[in-house]
Enzyme design. Sequence first.
Site, PDB file in Angstrom:
ATOM      1  N   HIS A 111       0.836  -1.206   0.000  1.00 19.92           N
ATOM      2  CA  HIS A 111       0.000   0.000   0.000  1.00 19.92           C
ATOM      3  C   HIS A 111       0.861   1.243   0.000  1.00 19.92           C
ATOM      4  CE1 HIS A 111       0.354   1.153   4.353  1.00 19.92           C
ATOM      5  NE2 HIS A 111       0.516  -0.141   4.540  1.00 19.92           N
ATOM      6  N   GLU A 175      -4.456   2.122   5.383  1.00 18.49           N
ATOM      7  CA  GLU A 175      -4.383   2.655   6.751  1.00 18.49           C
ATOM      8  C   GLU A 175      -5.743   3.054   7.301  1.00 18.49           C
ATOM      9  OE1 GLU A 175      -1.962   2.309   8.516  1.00 18.49           O
ATOM     10  OE2 GLU A 175      -0.092   2.418   7.396  1.00 18.49           O
ATOM     11  N   GLU A 199       4.109  -6.124   3.538  1.00 18.30           N
ATOM     12  CA  GLU A 199       4.295  -5.332   4.751  1.00 18.30           C
ATOM     13  C   GLU A 199       5.630  -5.732   5.389  1.00 18.30           C
ATOM     14  OE1 GLU A 199       2.397  -2.976   6.077  1.00 18.30           O
ATOM     15  OE2 GLU A 199       0.354  -3.249   5.325  1.00 18.30           O
TER      16      GLU A 199
END
Length: 418
Positions: A111, A175, A199
């Site tokens: 992301h 988020e 991540e």
Amino acid sequence: MFATGMARSALIATLMLATPALAAPQKPVLDAAEAEKPAYLATLEKLVSIESGSRDVQGLATIAALIAERLKALGGETELIDSAEPARSPGKIALARFKGSGTRKIMLLAHMDTVYAKGMLAQQPFRIEGDRAYGLGIADDKHGVALILHTIALLNRIAARDYGTLTVLINGDEEIGSAGSRALITRLAAEQDAVFSCEGSGIGQDTLRLATSGVGSVQLKVTGRASHAGGSPEQGRNALYELAHQILQMRDLSKPEMGLKLNWTLASAGSVSNTIPAEAKAQGDMRALRMADFDLIEAAVRERIQNKLIPDTLVEATFTRGRPPLAPTEASRALGAHAKRVFGEIGRSLTIAERASGGGTDAAYAALQARGPVIEGFGLRGFGAHSNQNEYVALESVVPRLYLLARMITDVSRGDAK
């Protein structure tokens, strides 16, 4: 002395026979990972130097365009997709598909959004100090975006296109719960033979995660009665006092041994300083390893709010369940064991975590309908996510993580991941 030496030699020989030798690293992959590191750092600086808070429309558009341009230059069929919930999640989704010569389908996730307010970059620009690269969002998750871009560059460098389709999805709302991208993640992940989410690993040790926490929230609303704070405070019913009582009496509801956590994170009350507040609100963050565990904490909150400090106040609790937990499967365990062997080829130890540590990620959305394994944590070792001064990644983990992700893609593509 001679007998002792003979005994020692025999012992060493026995141990060598009993302990299988680690496989040597695949030199073309390792060499390509080493060669890719300088370009990786340059990309990392570019990404970190773009402010991209989850609701920063301009910043998200800028970084999404850059990512899409890079994916296209690498050979991907690339598009920018509008959020399914633009009012809640304004960022676009960068989606690319790379066509190979094989049949296996693999998906990579990361992301581009961060938790930081616009303007903070000026005080905290990208910098490198020793083995650490610092910057806002660098550990969560801009290094993961760079990792995907340069892993694909690495595979191109060594002409490793044994996959059928390599799909890359980089969203701009992770988020804030991925409301605008979660359905697409789930749908595309259902088509894959494996999903690797990028991540970070955490700083203490190199880790891949087979489990992540489910995420929910609780909203408390207290309704009291307003009155003059100086002239007649006794005629009011102080909603702020009652809210404080409620929060304090629920401070023991977390059960870390179960992976169950409740932490109060937001609160507000009143409108002017000289009036007893008639309303107060608070929000708590909930984490659980199983969706059923949310039932336990929600029931406990409902029970506790019956115990009030101030009569004639109304206390209400509402709950929201967001990102689900990611749980280990036999397929993810087997693939995690293979990753551990691959990492061992370069002399590294890799921990395969089967218990969530508290974080929730989009890997859980990917796993909802997945036919293949979903593994989280392919990113670099890092520290300080969601902090405002010390977020960094360990640069010595760049080459090992490029090697690991590239090898996992090629091994799954070739059917070599057992």
